[in-house]
Write a protein that holds these residues in place. Structure first.
Motif, PDB file in Angstrom:
ATOM      1  N   THR A 188       0.834  -1.187   0.000  1.00 50.32           N
ATOM      2  CA  THR A 188       0.000   0.000   0.000  1.00 50.32           C
ATOM      3  C   THR A 188       0.876   1.246   0.000  1.00 50.32           C
ATOM      4  O   THR A 188       1.692   1.417   0.901  1.00 50.32           O
ATOM      5  N   PRO A 189       0.721   2.145  -0.961  1.00 51.95           N
ATOM      6  CA  PRO A 189       1.567   3.323  -0.979  1.00 51.95           C
ATOM      7  C   PRO A 189       1.412   4.128   0.299  1.00 51.95           C
ATOM      8  O   PRO A 189       0.329   4.278   0.836  1.00 51.95           O
ATOM      9  N   SER A 190       2.510   4.640   0.799  1.00 53.53           N
ATOM     10  CA  SER A 190       2.514   5.431   2.018  1.00 53.53           C
ATOM     11  C   SER A 190       2.825   6.874   1.692  1.00 53.53           C
ATOM     12  O   SER A 190       3.539   7.187   0.752  1.00 53.53           O
TER      13      SER A 190
ATOM     14  N   ASP B  41      21.387  -6.622   5.068  1.00 48.75           N
ATOM     15  CA  ASP B  41      20.795  -7.658   5.900  1.00 48.75           C
ATOM     16  C   ASP B  41      19.753  -7.070   6.845  1.00 48.75           C
ATOM     17  O   ASP B  41      18.693  -7.672   7.052  1.00 48.75           O
ATOM     18  N   GLU B  42      20.034  -5.911   7.406  1.00 48.02           N
ATOM     19  CA  GLU B  42      19.039  -5.275   8.273  1.00 48.02           C
ATOM     20  C   GLU B  42      17.790  -4.929   7.481  1.00 48.02           C
ATOM     21  O   GLU B  42      16.668  -5.072   7.971  1.00 48.02           O
ATOM     22  N   LEU B  43      17.961  -4.508   6.255  1.00 47.69           N
ATOM     23  CA  LEU B  43      16.812  -4.215   5.402  1.00 47.69           C
ATOM     24  C   LEU B  43      16.023  -5.482   5.106  1.00 47.69           C
ATOM     25  O   LEU B  43      14.785  -5.479   5.151  1.00 47.69           O
ATOM     26  N   LEU B  44      16.712  -6.592   4.829  1.00 50.64           N
ATOM     27  CA  LEU B  44      16.029  -7.847   4.546  1.00 50.64           C
ATOM     28  C   LEU B  44      15.156  -8.270   5.719  1.00 50.64           C
ATOM     29  O   LEU B  44      14.005  -8.691   5.542  1.00 50.64           O
ATOM     30  N   LEU B  45      15.674  -8.166   6.942  1.00 53.30           N
ATOM     31  CA  LEU B  45      14.893  -8.539   8.118  1.00 53.30           C
ATOM     32  C   LEU B  45      13.683  -7.627   8.270  1.00 53.30           C
ATOM     33  O   LEU B  45      12.596  -8.079   8.668  1.00 53.30           O
ATOM     34  N   ALA B  46      13.845  -6.354   7.947  1.00 51.71           N
ATOM     35  CA  ALA B  46      12.714  -5.434   7.996  1.00 51.71           C
ATOM     36  C   ALA B  46      11.664  -5.804   6.951  1.00 51.71           C
ATOM     37  O   ALA B  46      10.450  -5.686   7.202  1.00 51.71           O
ATOM     38  N   LEU B  47      12.104  -6.262   5.786  1.00 51.63           N
ATOM     39  CA  LEU B  47      11.165  -6.695   4.747  1.00 51.63           C
ATOM     40  C   LEU B  47      10.382  -7.922   5.203  1.00 51.63           C
ATOM     41  O   LEU B  47       9.164  -8.025   4.988  1.00 51.63           O
ATOM     42  N   LEU B  48      11.074  -8.873   5.830  1.00 54.30           N
ATOM     43  CA  LEU B  48      10.382 -10.056   6.331  1.00 54.30           C
ATOM     44  C   LEU B  48       9.352  -9.672   7.391  1.00 54.30           C
ATOM     45  O   LEU B  48       8.231 -10.194   7.420  1.00 54.30           O
ATOM     46  N   ASP B  49       9.717  -8.737   8.268  1.00 54.16           N
ATOM     47  CA  ASP B  49       8.773  -8.310   9.296  1.00 54.16           C
ATOM     48  C   ASP B  49       7.592  -7.573   8.679  1.00 54.16           C
ATOM     49  O   ASP B  49       6.464  -7.678   9.167  1.00 54.16           O
ATOM     50  N   ALA B  50       7.836  -6.856   7.594  1.00 56.22           N
ATOM     51  CA  ALA B  50       6.742  -6.177   6.896  1.00 56.22           C
ATOM     52  C   ALA B  50       5.760  -7.185   6.311  1.00 56.22           C
ATOM     53  O   ALA B  50       4.548  -6.924   6.260  1.00 56.22           O
ATOM     54  N   ILE B  51       6.258  -8.329   5.879  1.00 55.29           N
ATOM     55  CA  ILE B  51       5.351  -9.367   5.373  1.00 55.29           C
ATOM     56  C   ILE B  51       4.524  -9.935   6.522  1.00 55.29           C
ATOM     57  O   ILE B  51       3.329 -10.221   6.372  1.00 55.29           O
TER      58      ILE B  51
ATOM     59  N   ALA C 173      16.642   9.057  -4.902  1.00 56.83           N
ATOM     60  CA  ALA C 173      17.501   9.537  -3.821  1.00 56.83           C
ATOM     61  C   ALA C 173      18.888   8.940  -3.970  1.00 56.83           C
ATOM     62  O   ALA C 173      19.075   7.906  -4.613  1.00 56.83           O
ATOM     63  N   HIS C 174      19.879   9.579  -3.340  1.00 56.37           N
ATOM     64  CA  HIS C 174      21.224   9.032  -3.362  1.00 56.37           C
ATOM     65  C   HIS C 174      21.256   7.793  -2.471  1.00 56.37           C
ATOM     66  O   HIS C 174      20.688   7.799  -1.369  1.00 56.37           O
ATOM     67  N   PRO C 175      21.882   6.701  -2.905  1.00 58.56           N
ATOM     68  CA  PRO C 175      21.859   5.460  -2.113  1.00 58.56           C
ATOM     69  C   PRO C 175      22.438   5.619  -0.714  1.00 58.56           C
ATOM     70  O   PRO C 175      22.026   4.910   0.210  1.00 58.56           O
ATOM     71  N   THR C 176      23.363   6.549  -0.516  1.00 57.07           N
ATOM     72  CA  THR C 176      23.942   6.703   0.822  1.00 57.07           C
ATOM     73  C   THR C 176      22.911   7.201   1.823  1.00 57.07           C
ATOM     74  O   THR C 176      23.068   6.984   3.030  1.00 57.07           O
ATOM     75  N   ALA C 177      21.843   7.825   1.352  1.00 55.16           N
ATOM     76  CA  ALA C 177      20.807   8.325   2.268  1.00 55.16           C
ATOM     77  C   ALA C 177      20.088   7.176   2.969  1.00 55.16           C
ATOM     78  O   ALA C 177      19.558   7.338   4.075  1.00 55.16           O
ATOM     79  N   ILE C 178      20.071   6.010   2.336  1.00 55.54           N
ATOM     80  CA  ILE C 178      19.374   4.859   2.912  1.00 55.54           C
ATOM     81  C   ILE C 178      20.084   4.367   4.168  1.00 55.54           C
ATOM     82  O   ILE C 178      19.456   3.794   5.074  1.00 55.54           O
TER      83      ILE C 178
ATOM     84  N   LEU D  82      12.641  10.869   2.701  1.00 57.60           N
ATOM     85  CA  LEU D  82      12.739   9.428   2.927  1.00 57.60           C
ATOM     86  C   LEU D  82      12.179   9.037   4.271  1.00 57.60           C
ATOM     87  O   LEU D  82      12.076   9.855   5.192  1.00 57.60           O
ATOM     88  N   SER D  83      11.819   7.774   4.401  1.00 59.44           N
ATOM     89  CA  SER D  83      11.391   7.176   5.670  1.00 59.44           C
ATOM     90  C   SER D  83      11.659   5.681   5.589  1.00 59.44           C
ATOM     91  O   SER D  83      11.861   5.122   4.502  1.00 59.44           O
ATOM     92  N   ARG D  84      11.649   5.023   6.729  1.00 61.26           N
ATOM     93  CA  ARG D  84      11.833   3.571   6.740  1.00 61.26           C
ATOM     94  C   ARG D  84      10.750   2.885   5.912  1.00 61.26           C
ATOM     95  O   ARG D  84      11.040   1.996   5.116  1.00 61.26           O
ATOM     96  N   GLN D  85       9.494   3.300   6.090  1.00 59.31           N
ATOM     97  CA  GLN D  85       8.399   2.668   5.363  1.00 59.31           C
ATOM     98  C   GLN D  85       8.528   2.883   3.866  1.00 59.31           C
ATOM     99  O   GLN D  85       8.299   1.970   3.066  1.00 59.31           O
ATOM    100  N   GLY D  86       8.914   4.085   3.478  1.00 65.23           N
ATOM    101  CA  GLY D  86       9.083   4.361   2.061  1.00 65.23           C
ATOM    102  C   GLY D  86      10.185   3.522   1.443  1.00 65.23           C
ATOM    103  O   GLY D  86      10.059   3.038   0.310  1.00 65.23           O
ATOM    104  N   ILE D  87      11.273   3.336   2.183  1.00 60.65           N
ATOM    105  CA  ILE D  87      12.385   2.514   1.687  1.00 60.65           C
ATOM    106  C   ILE D  87      11.947   1.061   1.575  1.00 60.65           C
ATOM    107  O   ILE D  87      12.281   0.363   0.614  1.00 60.65           O
ATOM    108  N   ILE D  88      11.189   0.573   2.555  1.00 65.28           N
ATOM    109  CA  ILE D  88      10.696  -0.808   2.512  1.00 65.28           C
ATOM    110  C   ILE D  88       9.815  -1.022   1.282  1.00 65.28           C
ATOM    111  O   ILE D  88       9.953  -2.014   0.553  1.00 65.28           O
ATOM    112  N   GLU D  89       8.923  -0.087   1.012  1.00 61.03           N
ATOM    113  CA  GLU D  89       8.040  -0.217  -0.143  1.00 61.03           C
ATOM    114  C   GLU D  89       8.837  -0.180  -1.447  1.00 61.03           C
ATOM    115  O   GLU D  89       8.548  -0.938  -2.393  1.00 61.03           O
TER     116      GLU D  89
END
Length: 250
Positions: A6-8, A71-81, A58-63, A26-33
């Motif tokens: 769902t777009p945030s 790996d931290e992003l991957l775990l956040a993606l799994l939790d989002a599921i 956005a510039h990748p360093t902003a993430i 940017l935001s965590r939710q936006g990056i996850i989406e």
């Protein structure tokens, strides 16, 4: 909480809507989406901060302000599921087996909607809020069934591992490139059905009844068999307990 699909309003503004020289918000939710969008379009191997940055404009360093590494992003993606699976789930009832089946189906469906990420679900622990909520719900079902706490914990593990393993297995199949996936699926309709009976007598006997690897009935049957076993064990646990030593859940 918005689901991954769902777009945030926190997602970085599209480039065409930003004034020249302005930076995306940017935001965590936006990056996850954005990460889900990249992985589902280009595959898990394409899930890099550079690709996500390009998706967001956005510039990748902003993430790195939000996730220290992939790996931290991957775990956040799994939790989002997990959050997607829990979104709209009914409240627990006294029918613990029906509640487990509902959670199992929701989890399986949510992970199959994101196969490029979900193929890693069987081996990783998200250790985040929504995974904690899911574990608590499943353990609660086991305690409602009447299992002692040690058994409730053990049966939670086996039930959840079955659901996640099946989801990861089917997600891995869905994540294959189309040609490879088609060849694997076709083998059950061709090679397996034409094996010589003198060499493989039992396999030849059931060849016309072999379900496809991607048949959704496979998951349903696996979960049904697990729930049948849990019902029998719950009944046995209740029968062993004296009428005057029943304990209420706290």
């Amino acid at each position: 909480m918005s689901t991954p699909t769902t777009p945030s309003t926190d997602v970085a503004e599209p480039r065409r809507r930003r004034k020249p020289g302005t930076k995306p918000r940017l935001s965590r939710q936006g990056i996850i989406e954005a990460a889900f969008a990249v992985s589902e379009r280009d595959g898990a191997q394409a899930l890099t901060f550079q690709a996500i940055g390009a998706q967001l404009g956005a510039h990748p360093t902003a993430i790195y302000r939000y996730f220290r590494d992939k790996d931290e992003l991957l775990l956040a993606l799994l939790d989002a599921i997990h959050a997607e699976a829990l979104a709209g789930a009914p409240e627990p009832t006294d029918d613990w087996a029906a509640d487990l089946a509902e959670l199992g189906r929701r989890t399986y469906a949510a992970f199959l909607r994101h196969p490029q990420v979900a193929q890693f679900a069987g081996a990783r622990t998200a250790r985040r809020e929504n995974e904690f909520r899911k574990v608590d719900r499943v353990v609660g079902c086991m305690r409602t069934a009447g299992f002692e706490d040690a058994d409730a914990a053990r049966y939670y593990r086996v039930f959840s591992d079955l659901i996640l393993a099946h989801a990861a297995l089917d997600a891995s199949l869905a994540a294959l490139d189309p040609a490879t996936r088609a060849a694997d699926l076709r083998s059950w309709d061709v090679e397996y059905r034409t094996l010589p009976a003198d060499l493989f007598p039992d396999l030849a006997a059931v060849a016309d009844h072999l379900p496809r690897v991607d048949d959704p009935g496979n998951f349903e049957l696996a979960m049904e068999l697990m729930l049948d076993a849990l019902r029998m064990r719950a009944a046995a646990a209740r029968s062993r307990r004296r009428p005057d030593d029943g304990r209420k859940r706290t």
